[in-house]
Design a protein around this motif. Structure first.
Motif, PDB file in Angstrom:
ATOM      1  N   VAL A 247     -13.283   0.160   0.027  1.00  0.00           N
ATOM      2  CA  VAL A 247     -12.358  -0.595   0.869  1.00  0.00           C
ATOM      3  C   VAL A 247     -11.150   0.282   1.161  1.00  0.00           C
ATOM      4  CG1 VAL A 247     -13.046  -2.838  -0.059  1.00  0.00           C
ATOM      5  CG2 VAL A 247     -11.172  -1.590  -1.130  1.00  0.00           C
ATOM      6  N   THR A 248     -10.400  -0.070   2.202  1.00  0.00           N
ATOM      7  CA  THR A 248      -9.163   0.659   2.466  1.00  0.00           C
ATOM      8  C   THR A 248      -8.077   0.175   1.506  1.00  0.00           C
ATOM      9  OG1 THR A 248      -8.337  -0.934   4.100  1.00  0.00           O
ATOM     10  CG2 THR A 248      -9.754   0.864   4.912  1.00  0.00           C
ATOM     11  N   MET A 249      -7.075   0.994   1.315  1.00  0.00           N
ATOM     12  CA  MET A 249      -5.998   0.605   0.413  1.00  0.00           C
ATOM     13  C   MET A 249      -5.271  -0.628   0.929  1.00  0.00           C
ATOM     14  SD  MET A 249      -2.830   2.767  -1.204  1.00  0.00           S
ATOM     15  CE  MET A 249      -3.740   3.176  -2.685  1.00  0.00           C
ATOM     16  N   GLY A 250      -5.120  -0.723   2.249  1.00  0.00           N
ATOM     17  CA  GLY A 250      -4.469  -1.897   2.820  1.00  0.00           C
ATOM     18  C   GLY A 250      -5.219  -3.178   2.494  1.00  0.00           C
ATOM     19  N   ASP A 251      -6.548  -3.159   2.662  1.00  0.00           N
ATOM     20  CA  ASP A 251      -7.368  -4.338   2.349  1.00  0.00           C
ATOM     21  C   ASP A 251      -7.335  -4.661   0.861  1.00  0.00           C
ATOM     22  OD1 ASP A 251      -8.075  -4.745   4.969  1.00  0.00           O
ATOM     23  OD2 ASP A 251      -9.998  -3.694   4.824  1.00  0.00           O
ATOM     24  N   PHE A 252      -7.383  -3.615   0.047  1.00  0.00           N
ATOM     25  CA  PHE A 252      -7.336  -3.823  -1.401  1.00  0.00           C
ATOM     26  C   PHE A 252      -6.044  -4.527  -1.807  1.00  0.00           C
ATOM     27  CE2 PHE A 252      -5.687  -2.298  -5.485  1.00  0.00           C
ATOM     28  CZ  PHE A 252      -6.669  -2.756  -6.344  1.00  0.00           C
ATOM     29  N   CYS A 253      -4.925  -4.056  -1.279  1.00  0.00           N
ATOM     30  CA  CYS A 253      -3.632  -4.643  -1.636  1.00  0.00           C
ATOM     31  C   CYS A 253      -3.504  -6.077  -1.123  1.00  0.00           C
ATOM     32  CB  CYS A 253      -2.496  -3.773  -1.099  1.00  0.00           C
ATOM     33  SG  CYS A 253      -2.311  -2.206  -1.982  1.00  0.00           S
ATOM     34  N   LYS A 254      -4.048  -6.355   0.050  1.00  0.00           N
ATOM     35  CA  LYS A 254      -4.018  -7.724   0.571  1.00  0.00           C
ATOM     36  C   LYS A 254      -4.803  -8.671  -0.336  1.00  0.00           C
ATOM     37  CE  LYS A 254      -3.469  -6.525   5.475  1.00  0.00           C
ATOM     38  NZ  LYS A 254      -4.150  -6.473   6.795  1.00  0.00           N
ATOM     39  N   LYS A 255      -5.994  -8.232  -0.755  1.00  0.00           N
ATOM     40  CA  LYS A 255      -6.830  -9.079  -1.618  1.00  0.00           C
ATOM     41  C   LYS A 255      -6.199  -9.262  -2.993  1.00  0.00           C
ATOM     42  CE  LYS A 255     -11.080  -7.904   0.814  1.00  0.00           C
ATOM     43  NZ  LYS A 255     -12.360  -7.149   0.801  1.00  0.00           N
ATOM     44  N   LEU A 256      -5.561  -8.206  -3.489  1.00  0.00           N
ATOM     45  CA  LEU A 256      -4.876  -8.313  -4.772  1.00  0.00           C
ATOM     46  C   LEU A 256      -3.708  -9.284  -4.664  1.00  0.00           C
ATOM     47  CD1 LEU A 256      -4.587  -7.363  -7.693  1.00  0.00           C
ATOM     48  CD2 LEU A 256      -3.186  -5.450  -6.849  1.00  0.00           C
ATOM     49  N   GLY A 257      -3.004  -9.212  -3.541  1.00  0.00           N
ATOM     50  CA  GLY A 257      -1.892 -10.131  -3.325  1.00  0.00           C
ATOM     51  C   GLY A 257      -2.343 -11.582  -3.282  1.00  0.00           C
ATOM     52  N   VAL A 258      -3.497 -11.839  -2.651  1.00  0.00           N
ATOM     53  CA  VAL A 258      -4.036 -13.196  -2.592  1.00  0.00           C
ATOM     54  C   VAL A 258      -4.367 -13.693  -4.002  1.00  0.00           C
ATOM     55  CG1 VAL A 258      -6.011 -14.574  -1.846  1.00  0.00           C
ATOM     56  CG2 VAL A 258      -4.922 -13.002  -0.243  1.00  0.00           C
TER      57      VAL A 258
ATOM     58  N   VAL B 102      -4.289  12.299  -4.508  1.00  0.00           N
ATOM     59  CA  VAL B 102      -5.352  11.448  -5.033  1.00  0.00           C
ATOM     60  C   VAL B 102      -5.208  10.003  -4.589  1.00  0.00           C
ATOM     61  CG1 VAL B 102      -4.285  10.758  -7.222  1.00  0.00           C
ATOM     62  CG2 VAL B 102      -6.756  11.062  -7.097  1.00  0.00           C
ATOM     63  N   ILE B 103      -3.991   9.570  -4.239  1.00  0.00           N
ATOM     64  CA  ILE B 103      -3.814   8.187  -3.818  1.00  0.00           C
ATOM     65  C   ILE B 103      -3.528   8.026  -2.331  1.00  0.00           C
ATOM     66  CG2 ILE B 103      -3.119   7.260  -6.061  1.00  0.00           C
ATOM     67  CD1 ILE B 103      -0.228   7.568  -5.245  1.00  0.00           C
ATOM     68  N   VAL B 104      -3.257   9.127  -1.648  1.00  0.00           N
ATOM     69  CA  VAL B 104      -3.007   9.012  -0.213  1.00  0.00           C
ATOM     70  C   VAL B 104      -4.154   9.569   0.622  1.00  0.00           C
ATOM     71  CG1 VAL B 104      -0.509   8.996  -0.452  1.00  0.00           C
ATOM     72  CG2 VAL B 104      -1.688  11.164  -0.133  1.00  0.00           C
ATOM     73  N   CYS B 105      -5.062  10.329  -0.009  1.00  0.00           N
ATOM     74  CA  CYS B 105      -6.230  10.817   0.715  1.00  0.00           C
ATOM     75  C   CYS B 105      -7.197   9.664   0.989  1.00  0.00           C
ATOM     76  CB  CYS B 105      -6.956  11.889  -0.095  1.00  0.00           C
ATOM     77  SG  CYS B 105      -6.214  13.518   0.001  1.00  0.00           S
ATOM     78  N   SER B 106      -7.905   9.770   2.092  1.00  0.00           N
ATOM     79  CA  SER B 106      -8.942   8.790   2.398  1.00  0.00           C
ATOM     80  C   SER B 106     -10.265   9.319   1.864  1.00  0.00           C
ATOM     81  CB  SER B 106      -9.029   8.570   3.909  1.00  0.00           C
ATOM     82  OG  SER B 106      -9.981   7.575   4.212  1.00  0.00           O
ATOM     83  N   LEU B 107     -10.857   8.574   0.915  1.00  0.00           N
ATOM     84  CA  LEU B 107     -12.085   9.006   0.252  1.00  0.00           C
ATOM     85  C   LEU B 107     -13.091   7.848   0.267  1.00  0.00           C
ATOM     86  CD1 LEU B 107     -10.334  10.800  -2.726  1.00  0.00           C
ATOM     87  CD2 LEU B 107     -11.663  11.930  -0.923  1.00  0.00           C
ATOM     88  N   ARG B 108     -13.953   7.857   1.257  1.00  0.00           N
ATOM     89  CA  ARG B 108     -14.961   6.799   1.397  1.00  0.00           C
ATOM     90  C   ARG B 108     -16.211   7.215   0.606  1.00  0.00           C
ATOM     91  NH1 ARG B 108     -17.081   4.292   7.193  1.00  0.00           N
ATOM     92  NH2 ARG B 108     -18.124   2.460   6.313  1.00  0.00           N
TER      93      ARG B 108
ATOM     94  N   HIS C   3       0.811  -1.204   0.000  1.00  0.00           N
ATOM     95  CA  HIS C   3       0.000   0.000   0.000  1.00  0.00           C
ATOM     96  C   HIS C   3       0.851   1.263   0.000  1.00  0.00           C
ATOM     97  CE1 HIS C   3       0.622  -1.146   4.290  1.00  0.00           C
ATOM     98  NE2 HIS C   3       0.908   0.135   4.393  1.00  0.00           N
ATOM     99  N   VAL C   4       0.191   2.361  -0.322  1.00  0.00           N
ATOM    100  CA  VAL C   4       0.790   3.687  -0.241  1.00  0.00           C
ATOM    101  C   VAL C   4       0.294   4.351   1.033  1.00  0.00           C
ATOM    102  CG1 VAL C   4       0.920   5.961  -1.321  1.00  0.00           C
ATOM    103  CG2 VAL C   4       0.942   3.908  -2.741  1.00  0.00           C
ATOM    104  N   GLY C   5       1.162   5.075   1.719  1.00  0.00           N
ATOM    105  CA  GLY C   5       0.782   5.684   2.986  1.00  0.00           C
ATOM    106  C   GLY C   5       0.627   4.628   4.063  1.00  0.00           C
ATOM    107  N   ASN C   6      -0.306   4.855   5.009  1.00  0.00           N
ATOM    108  CA  ASN C   6      -0.465   3.899   6.106  1.00  0.00           C
ATOM    109  C   ASN C   6      -1.404   2.743   5.773  1.00  0.00           C
ATOM    110  OD1 ASN C   6      -3.089   4.907   6.373  1.00  0.00           O
ATOM    111  ND2 ASN C   6      -2.571   6.251   8.085  1.00  0.00           N
ATOM    112  N   GLY C   7      -2.051   2.794   4.605  1.00  0.00           N
ATOM    113  CA  GLY C   7      -2.944   1.711   4.193  1.00  0.00           C
ATOM    114  C   GLY C   7      -4.341   1.814   4.756  1.00  0.00           C
ATOM    115  N   GLY C   8      -4.567   2.732   5.669  1.00  0.00           N
ATOM    116  CA  GLY C   8      -5.879   2.867   6.288  1.00  0.00           C
ATOM    117  C   GLY C   8      -6.817   3.784   5.531  1.00  0.00           C
ATOM    118  N   GLN C   9      -6.293   4.452   4.509  1.00  0.00           N
ATOM    119  CA  GLN C   9      -7.134   5.379   3.745  1.00  0.00           C
ATOM    120  C   GLN C   9      -8.080   4.616   2.822  1.00  0.00           C
ATOM    121  OE1 GLN C   9      -3.916   4.762   3.184  1.00  0.00           O
ATOM    122  NE2 GLN C   9      -3.214   5.400   1.164  1.00  0.00           N
TER     123      GLN C   9
END
Length: 201
Positions: free
Chosen positions: A150-161, A186-192, A109-115
């Motif tokens: 989804v958060t970026m962290g979750d997205f990257c985990k699922k992509l990795g799987v 645009v990629i580090v902001c949290s936008l729900r 992920h980029v940033g802390n992954g929680g965005q």
């Protein structure tokens, strides 16, 4: 790069609206492309189309872009602005930049992954445009994003799987900011972001 972003969006929209004003047979609808960066950093807050704009460069650019498109209304044209999320699909877009990193075992992920990561598949993105073009009830902005943020962290985990690769690396915000400048937001902001207008139709 900021001037290029402004010129490619605002000036081109003004030229298009000017051309419409001179047409004898005017189009019934004009759909402009905008972006979810309209909202700016928003943490965990759910963002539908009624929310106010942010204050950063990309948010202000989105406001001006939508305003430029809306000028066609005075010529009797229904106008919409698609606030597009991060488009995913093979053969281009964000995945073309992300997939090689996972292939090389350095995906993450980029940033802390929680965005929150406002994604949309390219085919769904196109369908949303077509739906807006043929639905007279849709006017003004509509969020062109998945209804399942989804958060970026979750997205990257699922992509990795899916790729049978670990999602372990990450790029700190400061490093991304240095490389990309204001565009990094645009990629580090949290936008729900949620597509309330489309869901209500």
């Amino acid at each position: 790069i900021m001037k290029q972003l402004v010129d490619s969006r605002i000036i081109s929209s003004n030229v298009l609206v000017d051309a419409i004003s001179q047409c004898n047979n005017k189009p019934s609808v004009l759909i402009g492309a905008s972006g979810v960066s309209y909202y700016g950093e928003s943490g965990d807050k759910e963002l539908d189309e009624t929310m106010e704009s942010g204050n950063d460069f990309l948010a202000k650019l989105s406001v001006d872009w939508e305003d430029a498109v809306s000028k066609a209304q005075k010529f009797g044209v229904r106008t919409c602005s698609a606030r597009i999320g991060i488009v995913l699909g093979r053969g281009g877009g964000a995945l073309d930049n992300i997939l090689p990193l996972f292939s090389w075992h350095i995906g993450g992920h980029v940033g802390n992954g929680g965005q929150y990561f406002p994604w949309i598949h390219v085919e769904d993105c196109v369908r949303a445009f077509l739906f807006a073009a043929t639905n007279n009830n849709i006017k003004g902005p509509f969020n062109n994003v998945s209804p399942n943020p989804v958060t970026m962290g979750d997205f990257c985990k699922k992509l990795g799987v899916q790729m049978n690769r670990w999602s372990w690396a990450h790029a700190p915000y400061l490093a991304v900011r240095i490389m990309l400048g204001a565009v990094a937001d645009v990629i580090v902001c949290s936008l729900r972001v949620v597509p309330k207008v489309l869901e209500n139709e």
